[in-house]
Structure formats: C-alpha cells, structure tokens
Motif scaffolding. Structure first.
Motif, short mmCIF file in Angstrom:
data_model
loop_
_atom_site.label_atom_id
_atom_site.label_comp_id
_atom_site.label_asym_id
_atom_site.label_seq_id
_atom_site.Cartn_x
_atom_site.Cartn_y
_atom_site.Cartn_z
N TYR A 176 32.83 42.96 -2.16
CA TYR A 176 34.00 42.87 -1.30
C TYR A 176 33.60 42.79 0.17
N LYS A 177 34.42 42.13 0.95
CA LYS A 177 34.25 42.11 2.39
C LYS A 177 34.98 43.31 3.01
N VAL A 178 34.47 43.78 4.14
CA VAL A 178 35.10 44.92 4.80
C VAL A 178 36.55 44.62 5.13
N CYS A 179 36.86 43.40 5.54
CA CYS A 179 38.24 43.07 5.91
C CYS A 179 39.20 43.09 4.73
N GLU A 180 38.68 43.12 3.50
CA GLU A 180 39.54 43.20 2.33
C GLU A 180 39.94 44.64 1.99
N CYS A 181 39.31 45.61 2.63
CA CYS A 181 39.52 47.01 2.26
C CYS A 181 40.88 47.50 2.72
N PRO A 182 41.48 48.39 1.95
CA PRO A 182 42.81 48.91 2.33
C PRO A 182 42.73 49.76 3.58
N GLY A 183 43.79 49.67 4.38
CA GLY A 183 43.87 50.52 5.56
C GLY A 183 42.76 50.29 6.57
N THR A 184 42.30 49.06 6.71
CA THR A 184 41.20 48.75 7.63
C THR A 184 41.72 47.90 8.79
#
Length: 378
Positions: free
Chosen positions: A108-116
């Motif tokens: 996963y990419k960091v930008c896909e993470c919830p609440g980011t």
C-alpha cells in the motif's frame, strides 16, 4: 478558502480537508505530546492514557506504552510501524513527499491509509514567526517535535503537555563509571559531545564506551553508538534553544508548552508540572470521566449549570440578523425520560401534519367565503 491539510490519491489528486482550528473550544484545548525518551516508561503513563484529552506521538514514541490519537513523523516511512499507518483511529500528518512511500510490510501507498493528511513544509520561518496561521506550510526546522507543535497549534490546541521529552541523551552508569575512573565527571547540563571530548583527552575514547552496556536512549528497544548519541544530544540541545528563542512567538499565539518530563532541558525555560498535576488541571477544565456520575442522567430535564453561576442570557450582536431556524419542541413523556431516537423526527412530523391541516382548513374557509359571490356572478 485555502486549507493547510489535504488528502492525496495515488493519481495525485489533492482533496482539501478543513482541519484548521477543528479542535479549538471555549477554553484552551489541551493535548499531550509524547516523546521517545526513556523517562516515559517511568512516568505514570496510565494517567496520561486515561486523561480526557488526546495524545500526539512522533516517530516511534509511545510504542507498547500508549496509543496516540494523532501522529506525525519527519523521517522516511520505512522507519515506522505498519500498525500506525493502517489504524483508522490515528490521524496521521505527513509531508506530501512521503505520499507515495510504501507502508512497511505492505504493497500500500501511504496516501491510501485511513486518516492520513498531508501538508507542505516551510523552512524559511524565523523564531518570531514560529506560530503564525498566515503561512501555507508547517514549520521545517528538521525536527519532528517542532513539526508536531506547529500541527497541534494549527489544529486549534493551545496547551501542550510534553511527556518523554528529555531533549538530551545520557550515558549509562557503566560508561560514566569508566570515565570517572579516568578522572572525568559529567557536568550538569553539559553536552555529550563536550564530555566525550574531555574523556578522549583523558584516554577514554568512543570505542571504549561502545564496548560497555549503553544507557537507555529511548523508552523502546533501540540503541545508538556513542558518537551517534552525541550527535542526537547536540540536535536536542539545538531544538531546546530554538524553542527558548521562540517564547515570544508562543506567547503571542497563546500557546503554552508545559513539560511533565523530569530532567528535561526544556525545564530551564518552560513550566514544569508532574503528570498528576497536569491531569488534575485537565480534569478541572474538562471533567474527570473516572468519577462523573451516571445514575439519573437519562431522567434529567433541566440544564445542569454550576450552582454558583448567575442568570445567563444569549444576545445577538448589534445589528446582526440570524438566519431563521425552525424550532422543534421536544415531547415530554409522562415518565420524564426522553426517548432520543423519537425525540426529533416524530415531533417534527407531528408539527408538519398540524401545519398542513391548518393550511387545508384555511383554503376550505376561503372557498366557502367566496361561494356566494360566485353564485351571483353565475
């Protein structure tokens, strides 16, 4: 309106997020800022965890001790935990250049993470402008704690309690005893780099120190060679002085930094409180969830204001017209207990039916009044 924080998608789309001042309130909103220092393990961290204000951690701070509500980092994403990035309960604040990093141990990419949420950095800001809402980015002084302070300020917090923030690195007892055998004593407040220089002149070099058990550098399982520890200590000293030089900016912005870390370098320049004192101050303002009563509240109908407070009345600003808002009367059941689910829409539906019936009666009455005239015309 331009927002400071935003989401990013994997195709580069930027989605604004209106988080500026989202956590401000009628009093100065408080937050814990958790550092990675070894003292955190010795503090009554359960009190911090249970207190009714949020916690922000930086990098690996808080690991296996408490779970934060907010998190930020300065270093590369590969240095941190998957469970932080993928936890929807933690709001992450990350510089946009980390957006396309891989989350550790995933695809996963960091930008896909919830609440980011992402932000731009500002490396040109001076001490007198440290906290200013006019800047379009978060201050970049090459330090995650300073970054966290600016983020919390922009979110609306005005009181920050610093826990686990020693802002110094100490040698272990074994290393200090080795230096003492050569006649070198560690002076209070001395930079580790200066101490190592004096020790080397006395014949105790860094390799000698590295051969001995190292003192705890963090509250989690991580160690540094003594040269790296000295560089970290010098960095902490620099940041402590940066914050000292920014005190006027902090005061003008209405932000209070309060240390709850014994032996911190910041204690020379900022107020110090014990964790218990800080929790007592928080409970006095916010309330204490451990002692607030429950019995009888579902039958409570009157406003619960402090007994010593006099009468209050809401006024509109001079020459200001408020938008019209339909008022919905709340039903009062015979047993005195409100059913929350039915409280709004049932009464609103009843009011709407009553209004429709009145309009229908008015229309019928109007037709009846006009009927004689229509017959004459016919």
């Amino acid at each position: 309106m331009t927002t400071l924080f935003y989401r990013l998608t994997t195709d580069g789309r930027q989605l604004p997020a209106a988080l500026d001042d989202a956590y401000s309130g009628p009093v100065a909103s408080a937050c814990w800022l958790i550092g990675g220092g070894p003292s955190l393990a010795e503090l009554p961290h359960r009190l911090i965890d249970e207190s009714p204000v949020p916690k922000m951690s930086v990098n690996l701070s808080g690991t296996r001790i408490l779970r934060p509500n907010f998190w930020t980092s300065y270093d590369p994403s590969a240095r941190f935990h998957r469970s932080v990035y993928l936890d929807p309960g933690i709001l992450k604040f990350v510089h946009r250049r980390r957006a396309m990093d891989l989350v550790p141990e995933t695809t996963y990419k960091v930008c896909e993470c919830p609440g980011t949420y992402f932000f731009e950095r500002d490396g040109q800001r001076g001490f007198h402008q440290f906290l200013s809402p006019t800047f379009p980015g978060i201050v970049d002084w090459a330090d995650s704690m300073v970054q966290a302070i600016d983020i919390l300020y922009r979110l609306g917090f005005r009181m920050i309690y610093l826990a686990g923030c020693e802002m110094r690195v100490r040698l272990s007892d074994a290393q200090l005893q080795c230096a003492a055998a050569a006649g070198i004593e560690f002076a209070p407040g001395e930079l580790l780099r200066d101490f190592l220089g004096r020790a080397e002149q006395a014949g105790v070099d860094c390799d000698t120190f590295d051969a001995l058990p190292a003192g705890p550098h963090y509250h989690f399982d991580e160690q540094k060679h003594v040269r790296a520890a000295a560089n970290t200590d010098a960095h902490y000293f620099r940041i402590a002085q940066y914050l000292r030089l920014s005190r006027r900016s902090l005061a003008l912005a209405g932000l209070q930094l309060i240390s709850v870390t014994p032996g911190s370098r910041l204690n020379d320049y900022f107020p110090y409180r014990t964790v218990e004192e800080a929790c007592g101050q928080i409970a006095q303002v916010v309330g204490d969830p451990r002692t607030e009563p429950v019995r009888g509240l579902y039958r409570q109908m009157d406003a619960r204001q402090p007994a010593e407070v006099g009468p209050m009345r809401d006024f509109k600003p001079h020459n200001w017209k408020a938008p019209r808002v339909a008022q919905v009367e709340k039903p009062v059941p015979a047993d005195g207990e409100l059913v929350v689910e039915a409280e709004g829409y049932q009464q609103a539906a009843g009011n709407a039916r009553q209004a429709a019936q009145q309009r229908l009666r008015g229309a019928l009455d109007a037709v009846g009044d006009a009927e004689p005239a229509l017959q004459e015309m016919g």
